[in-house]
Design an enzyme around this catalytic site. Structure first.
Site, PDB file in Angstrom:
ATOM      1  N   LYS A  96       0.048   4.215  -0.333  1.00 22.17           N
ATOM      2  CA  LYS A  96      -0.665   5.383   0.213  1.00 22.17           C
ATOM      3  C   LYS A  96      -0.495   6.566  -0.755  1.00 22.17           C
ATOM      4  O   LYS A  96      -0.521   6.366  -1.951  1.00 22.17           O
ATOM      5  CB  LYS A  96      -0.195   5.701   1.629  1.00 22.17           C
ATOM      6  CG  LYS A  96      -0.235   4.475   2.543  1.00 22.17           C
ATOM      7  CD  LYS A  96      -0.108   4.852   3.985  1.00 22.17           C
ATOM      8  CE  LYS A  96      -0.013   3.589   4.817  1.00 22.17           C
ATOM      9  NZ  LYS A  96      -0.231   3.811   6.238  1.00 22.17           N
ATOM     10  N   HIS A 119      -9.773   1.039   4.710  1.00 24.17           N
ATOM     11  CA  HIS A 119      -8.510   1.305   5.411  1.00 24.17           C
ATOM     12  C   HIS A 119      -8.782   2.313   6.542  1.00 24.17           C
ATOM     13  O   HIS A 119      -9.589   3.218   6.387  1.00 24.17           O
ATOM     14  CB  HIS A 119      -7.464   1.847   4.427  1.00 24.17           C
ATOM     15  CG  HIS A 119      -6.086   1.877   5.027  1.00 24.17           C
ATOM     16  ND1 HIS A 119      -5.684   2.868   5.908  1.00 24.17           N
ATOM     17  CD2 HIS A 119      -5.037   1.027   4.912  1.00 24.17           C
ATOM     18  CE1 HIS A 119      -4.434   2.612   6.276  1.00 24.17           C
ATOM     19  NE2 HIS A 119      -4.024   1.506   5.690  1.00 24.17           N
ATOM     20  N   GLU A 143      -5.601  -4.987  10.636  1.00 24.85           N
ATOM     21  CA  GLU A 143      -4.640  -3.901  10.800  1.00 24.85           C
ATOM     22  C   GLU A 143      -4.973  -3.113  12.054  1.00 24.85           C
ATOM     23  O   GLU A 143      -5.749  -2.147  12.000  1.00 24.85           O
ATOM     24  CB  GLU A 143      -4.717  -2.961   9.593  1.00 24.85           C
ATOM     25  CG  GLU A 143      -4.347  -3.592   8.277  1.00 24.85           C
ATOM     26  CD  GLU A 143      -3.697  -2.575   7.373  1.00 24.85           C
ATOM     27  OE1 GLU A 143      -2.520  -2.762   7.050  1.00 24.85           O
ATOM     28  OE2 GLU A 143      -4.348  -1.577   7.016  1.00 24.85           O
ATOM     29  N   ASN A 146       0.863  -1.181   0.000  1.00 27.21           N
ATOM     30  CA  ASN A 146       0.000   0.000   0.000  1.00 27.21           C
ATOM     31  C   ASN A 146       0.901   1.233   0.000  1.00 27.21           C
ATOM     32  O   ASN A 146       1.477   1.587   1.030  1.00 27.21           O
ATOM     33  CB  ASN A 146      -0.896  -0.028   1.256  1.00 27.21           C
ATOM     34  CG  ASN A 146      -1.749   1.228   1.368  1.00 27.21           C
ATOM     35  OD1 ASN A 146      -1.853   2.007   0.413  1.00 27.21           O
ATOM     36  ND2 ASN A 146      -2.356   1.438   2.529  1.00 27.21           N
ATOM     37  N   GLU A 196      -7.236   4.788   7.524  1.00 28.45           N
ATOM     38  CA  GLU A 196      -7.044   6.197   7.168  1.00 28.45           C
ATOM     39  C   GLU A 196      -8.254   6.729   6.412  1.00 28.45           C
ATOM     40  O   GLU A 196      -8.603   7.900   6.517  1.00 28.45           O
ATOM     41  CB  GLU A 196      -5.740   6.358   6.362  1.00 28.45           C
ATOM     42  CG  GLU A 196      -4.527   6.200   7.276  1.00 28.45           C
ATOM     43  CD  GLU A 196      -3.288   5.654   6.605  1.00 28.45           C
ATOM     44  OE1 GLU A 196      -3.214   5.668   5.358  1.00 28.45           O
ATOM     45  OE2 GLU A 196      -2.372   5.203   7.332  1.00 28.45           O
ATOM     46  N   GLY A 203       2.108   2.255  11.027  1.00 28.80           N
ATOM     47  CA  GLY A 203       3.057   3.378  10.912  1.00 28.80           C
ATOM     48  C   GLY A 203       3.678   3.779  12.236  1.00 28.80           C
ATOM     49  O   GLY A 203       4.268   4.847  12.347  1.00 28.80           O
ATOM     50  N   SER A 261       3.233  -1.886  10.618  1.00 30.96           N
ATOM     51  CA  SER A 261       4.683  -1.847  10.910  1.00 30.96           C
ATOM     52  C   SER A 261       5.400  -3.140  10.544  1.00 30.96           C
ATOM     53  O   SER A 261       6.292  -3.599  11.276  1.00 30.96           O
ATOM     54  CB  SER A 261       4.927  -1.493  12.385  1.00 30.96           C
ATOM     55  OG  SER A 261       4.455  -0.193  12.664  1.00 30.96           O
TER      56      SER A 261
HETATM   57  C1  PEP Z   1      -1.067   0.369   6.276  1.00 32.68           C
HETATM   58  O1  PEP Z   1      -1.266   1.566   6.331  1.00 32.68           O
HETATM   59  O2  PEP Z   1      -1.879  -0.375   5.702  1.00 32.68           O
HETATM   60  C2  PEP Z   1       0.133  -0.168   6.902  1.00 32.68           C
HETATM   61  C3  PEP Z   1       0.195  -1.440   7.161  1.00 32.68           C
HETATM   62  O3  PEP Z   1       1.130   0.717   7.137  1.00 32.68           O
HETATM   63  P1  PEP Z   1       2.574   0.431   7.808  1.00 32.68           P
HETATM   64  O4  PEP Z   1       3.097  -0.831   7.216  1.00 32.68           O
HETATM   65  O5  PEP Z   1       3.384   1.627   7.453  1.00 32.68           O
HETATM   66  O6  PEP Z   1       2.337   0.301   9.280  1.00 32.68           O
END
Ligand code: PEP
Length: 271
Positions: free
Chosen positions: A24, A108, A186, A22, A110, A192, A232
């Site tokens: 983003k 997601h 998630e 992803n 976000e 993040g 992460s």
């Molecule tokens: C995400 O936003 O879907 C995600 C997993 O981000 P990160 O790997 O940066 O934590």
């Protein structure tokens, strides 16, 4: 399919791990996007036992040769709930399908947080994505890590939030289509943050998701749904989710913007 050692699904041992990148809202130029596609493609095309999906911003999906890359499929990070019409600024699933996309990330955290997407909207998007034969990757997860009340009782935020999101996001999704949906667990606190979920916590979530799907549909249907972990993920911890938790793959955010780190994650998933 059945439960195996350490509650690991035999299912996840026999099918290819699914790794989703992803990107983003990155990168900011066509040149950088092309560079990243090429760098990933060069190595990924040789790894045959992992399914890789890249989800760039909408605009980079239409780069020349975009959907014709070798070794990975394309997904988008969102889509509209209608195929066409007077919806300024929206991109529809029919358009994405026409571009060659096979997957779409929906729900997601976000999108839920910054764009006020609720379960009803996400449910509409899942339905229209399926109608266009796009495979939804439904993201779910709690905001805070599970804690305990003053008397030491667990507050069970994971199961409360994840259970509710699954029930609401999957309203009226027919059982014949449920296996086309991938669930990405998630936890928001892990996204993040550099503070990933432990494989144990991820496995607990995966078992809970599987159990909830079995309640909403039935066990054989629930066993066919892929469950991914996201939050992460790095090349250091990627293998733990595949090998120790009952995860069928990973959703990778930040680390997917670094070609060599992302390739290492895919390699770990293939071992
Ligand atoms: C995400 O936003 O879907 C995600 C997993 O981000 P990160 O790997 O940066 O934590």
């Amino acid at each position: 399919m059945r439960w195996g050692i350490n509650n690991k699904f035999i299912n996840s041992m026999t099918q290819k791990p699914l790794i989703i990148a992803n990107w983003k809202c990155n990168p900011t130029s066509q040149k950088e996007a092309e560079h990243l596609f090429v760098a990933v493609e060069k190595e990924i095309r040789n790894i045959k036992d992992v399914e890789v999906v890249i989800c760039p911003p909408f605009v980079w999906l239409s780069l020349p040769g975009g959907s014709a890359r070798d070794g990975f499929a394309f997904g988008s990070q969102d889509c509209h709930w209608e195929n066409k019409g007077a919806y300024t600024g929206e991109v529809s699933p029919a358009m994405l399908k026409d571009l060659g996309c096979q997957y779409v990330i929906l729900g997601h955290s976000e999108r839920r947080k910054y764009f006020q997407e609720d379960d009803q909207v996400i449910n509409r998007k899942i339905k229209v994505a399926l109608k266009n034969n796009l495979r939804p990757i439904l993201c779910i997860g709690e905001e805070n890590r599970d804690t305990f009340d003053s008397e030491g009782r667990p507050l069970n935020e994971m199961s409360l939030v994840v259970g509710q999101q699954l029930e609401n996001d999957l309203v009226d999704i027919p059982e014949a289509r449920i296996r086309e949906i991938t669930i990405a667990y998630e936890p928001i606190w892990a996204i993040g943050s550099g503070n990933p979920c432990s494989p144990n916590e991820a496995m607990k979530a995966s078992l809970f998701i599987r159990k909830t799907l079995a309640k909403l549909y039935d066990r054989p249907k629930a066993e066919k749904v892929k469950i991914l972990y996201g939050g992460s993920v790095t090349s250091q911890n990627a293998a733990d989710y595949i090998n120790q938790a009952a995860m069928d793959g990973l959703l990778v955010g930040g680390a997917s913007l670094n070609a060599s780190e992302f390739i290492k994650i895919v390699e770990k998933a293939s071992q």
